[in-house]
Design a protein around this motif. Sequence first.
Motif, PDB file in Angstrom:
ATOM      1  N   PHE A  77      51.001  45.820  36.814  1.00 41.62           N
ATOM      2  CA  PHE A  77      50.764  46.816  35.767  1.00 41.62           C
ATOM      3  C   PHE A  77      51.990  46.956  34.871  1.00 41.62           C
ATOM      4  CE2 PHE A  77      50.629  51.043  33.975  1.00 41.62           C
ATOM      5  CZ  PHE A  77      49.294  51.206  33.638  1.00 41.62           C
ATOM      6  N   GLN A 247      43.155  43.654  25.532  1.00 40.00           N
ATOM      7  CA  GLN A 247      42.030  43.680  26.458  1.00 40.00           C
ATOM      8  C   GLN A 247      42.271  42.747  27.639  1.00 40.00           C
ATOM      9  OE1 GLN A 247      39.505  45.727  26.270  1.00 40.00           O
ATOM     10  NE2 GLN A 247      38.505  44.948  28.114  1.00 40.00           N
ATOM     11  N   ILE A 250      44.597  44.449  29.991  1.00 40.12           N
ATOM     12  CA  ILE A 250      43.907  45.494  30.753  1.00 40.12           C
ATOM     13  C   ILE A 250      43.033  44.879  31.826  1.00 40.12           C
ATOM     14  CG2 ILE A 250      42.232  47.359  30.554  1.00 40.12           C
ATOM     15  CD1 ILE A 250      43.330  47.904  27.752  1.00 40.12           C
ATOM     16  N   GLU A 251      42.371  43.758  31.520  1.00 42.23           N
ATOM     17  CA  GLU A 251      41.553  43.081  32.536  1.00 42.23           C
ATOM     18  C   GLU A 251      42.409  42.558  33.683  1.00 42.23           C
ATOM     19  OE1 GLU A 251      39.467  40.081  30.432  1.00 42.23           O
ATOM     20  OE2 GLU A 251      38.058  41.478  29.449  1.00 42.23           O
ATOM     21  N   THR A 252      43.597  42.033  33.352  1.00 43.04           N
ATOM     22  CA  THR A 252      44.499  41.576  34.423  1.00 43.04           C
ATOM     23  C   THR A 252      44.907  42.734  35.321  1.00 43.04           C
ATOM     24  OG1 THR A 252      45.348  39.849  32.956  1.00 43.04           O
ATOM     25  CG2 THR A 252      46.679  40.411  34.892  1.00 43.04           C
ATOM     26  N   ILE A 253      45.226  43.870  34.704  1.00 47.90           N
ATOM     27  CA  ILE A 253      45.578  45.053  35.501  1.00 47.90           C
ATOM     28  C   ILE A 253      44.410  45.469  36.374  1.00 47.90           C
ATOM     29  CG2 ILE A 253      46.206  47.490  35.343  1.00 47.90           C
ATOM     30  CD1 ILE A 253      47.707  46.824  32.763  1.00 47.90           C
ATOM     31  N   SER A 254      43.204  45.440  35.801  1.00 47.67           N
ATOM     32  CA  SER A 254      42.025  45.847  36.562  1.00 47.67           C
ATOM     33  C   SER A 254      41.757  44.906  37.733  1.00 47.67           C
ATOM     34  CB  SER A 254      40.807  45.890  35.626  1.00 47.67           C
ATOM     35  OG  SER A 254      39.644  46.242  36.334  1.00 47.67           O
ATOM     36  N   GLU A 255      41.915  43.599  37.512  1.00 49.62           N
ATOM     37  CA  GLU A 255      41.702  42.642  38.603  1.00 49.62           C
ATOM     38  C   GLU A 255      42.685  42.883  39.741  1.00 49.62           C
ATOM     39  OE1 GLU A 255      41.994  38.812  36.888  1.00 49.62           O
ATOM     40  OE2 GLU A 255      40.108  38.953  35.753  1.00 49.62           O
ATOM     41  N   ASN A 256      43.954  43.122  39.414  1.00 48.69           N
ATOM     42  CA  ASN A 256      44.940  43.367  40.475  1.00 48.69           C
ATOM     43  C   ASN A 256      44.697  44.701  41.166  1.00 48.69           C
ATOM     44  OD1 ASN A 256      47.414  41.280  40.538  1.00 48.69           O
ATOM     45  ND2 ASN A 256      46.576  41.382  38.461  1.00 48.69           N
ATOM     46  N   CYS A 257      44.162  45.673  40.431  1.00 50.01           N
ATOM     47  CA  CYS A 257      43.818  46.938  41.085  1.00 50.01           C
ATOM     48  C   CYS A 257      42.669  46.744  42.063  1.00 50.01           C
ATOM     49  CB  CYS A 257      43.451  47.987  40.032  1.00 50.01           C
ATOM     50  SG  CYS A 257      44.867  48.539  39.039  1.00 50.01           S
ATOM     51  N   ASN A 258      41.742  45.855  41.736  1.00 47.48           N
ATOM     52  CA  ASN A 258      40.645  45.575  42.659  1.00 47.48           C
ATOM     53  C   ASN A 258      41.117  44.858  43.910  1.00 47.48           C
ATOM     54  OD1 ASN A 258      38.789  46.727  40.888  1.00 47.48           O
ATOM     55  ND2 ASN A 258      38.386  44.801  39.840  1.00 47.48           N
TER      56      ASN A 258
END
Length: 585
Positions: A77, A247, A250-258
């Motif tokens: 992040f 975007q 943000i998608e990279t951050i979301s993938e690592n959060c998952n």
Amino acid sequence: MTSLNWGETLWDQWDRIQEHTEHGLEFTKKCQDFVRDRIKLEQDYAKNLRRLKKTYKLKNAEDDSGNFSTVKAYSVFLDQLESIARNHEILAEGLQDKVAERLKAVHKETTNNRKNLCNTASQLQQEYKEWQVSLDRHQQKYEKAAKEAETATQAFARVNEDMNATKAQVEKSRAQMNHRHDLMEKSKGDYIIAVETTNTNQHEYYHQRWPGLINQMQRCEEHRIDEIREVLQEQCSIHQSIIPHIQECIETISENCNNINPAEDSELLMEERSNQPYPPDHQFIEYGTAKPEPATFGAHNNSTRKTKRDKKKKFMLSPPEIPPRFKELMPSFHSGDDEKDVNKETFDNLPPEKRKKAFKEKIKEIEGKIAIQLKARTGIEEILELYSQKPELGSPGAIEESRQQLDEITRELDKLQEELYKYQCYLAALTDKPPPEKHHIGSHLQADTVSITSSMSHASHVSNSHTTQSGETEEPPLSPEFNTALMTPTAESTTELARDDHYEVPDPTLPPPLEDSPIPPGLEPNGLEQCNVLYDYVAQHDDELNIYAGEVLYVVEDNGTGWVKAQRSEFEVGLVPGNYIELIT
């Protein structure tokens, strides 16, 4: 687009046109200021994002907590904040190059064009006024000439009717009348020409020149509006160009959060500190019985304080034998068919990574023992070499005793080398590497020892042949330095040393005295708390410390995690279980 133009519909509203165009310039200036502040805002936002990342970045990248999924996601992040900040800088650069500069040029161009058109309008209006003034002047001149001609005509009529008037007077009055009529006709002609000229100029003014100037003002204003439209569209395009990149961040951050997995983090934590031992059960202590006498050798020493000279006498050239109760705490390396001992020797009860670490720790421990034996061997070799050079300093018994100690060290080195080679082979097999070459450290000493001993025996025989006058053999006196260097207690010399009231023979079944801890003078910890060790503990990791019940350590750091950082000497610092020690108050 309408076909009407300002020259036809607004030809008589020049003041309104001027006010409208003035507001247009103010609007352009406001747009320019907006873009300037927007650029500064984007730059400050990027700078603040970087400052935020730097402020909240994990300080220690090598910490074990960096392996947890939450920490990894948090690190990603923060890394993506750098990319987002860079995209906002790109947005600011695009606004500066393609929007701010263009708005500045439009404002400057519109201002100059409007100024030129306003100056032209002022000139046209001045010319129009001059035409009107000229026409009025010719009209007034014609009107005056007509009145004077009429007055002259009336005066001639009166003189001509007057019977008393002479002929000369009548002729004079006629001449004045004719002159006035000539002036009137001339003024009339000039006025007619002035009217025609003024009408021509006025027609051109209202149908060509003035409407054309107003139409130019209209085109200038419409050009300004069109430029603002394109600038606003360009601003949107620049903003849209960075949205896919943001975007993506943000998608990279979301993938690592998952990828955050609480179970894996818990398992990782248990793997890191899953072998902390529980404290042993407390033993019942019987009070009131007679206190057993401590084992002593020789006379009782009333003084409990030991001087530095006494410590030097206790210095041993060969390492002391490890007490049996310490051996029980160390991994077993004795031969046998017991499956439990084999598992302890090969660490089969540990996972692969911990087995590899255990083998490395064991190899490091054996190499330390070898270094100690080599240091002791070097000391004995120096003594034997000195005996060979100065036979009068030693006796055959001391030479034989040193040779026996050297042989014992040689056998111990061979044993340690075999043990080291065995664990090196275990580690090589675990890491899929070829076994190392086998080296022998102690065997090559035999020939050197024999040659040194032979030369020393011959020299001792010659030196010991000196006798006194009474015929008794006189042993050569030892030098002061050897009185200190040869204070090694051996099995044969224990009885003789025990007779010395100033020397206390250590019990080989007990651990080394605490005052002999290898802390160099001047390096004792200052201002640190001390603690008593309650139970024995064998280190399981590189950062831990072997401790033995009854010894005193220095507390370096206690962070409340259950593990205390303790220090025995300058080179012996490590973690120990907090429930295995007790602070000395």
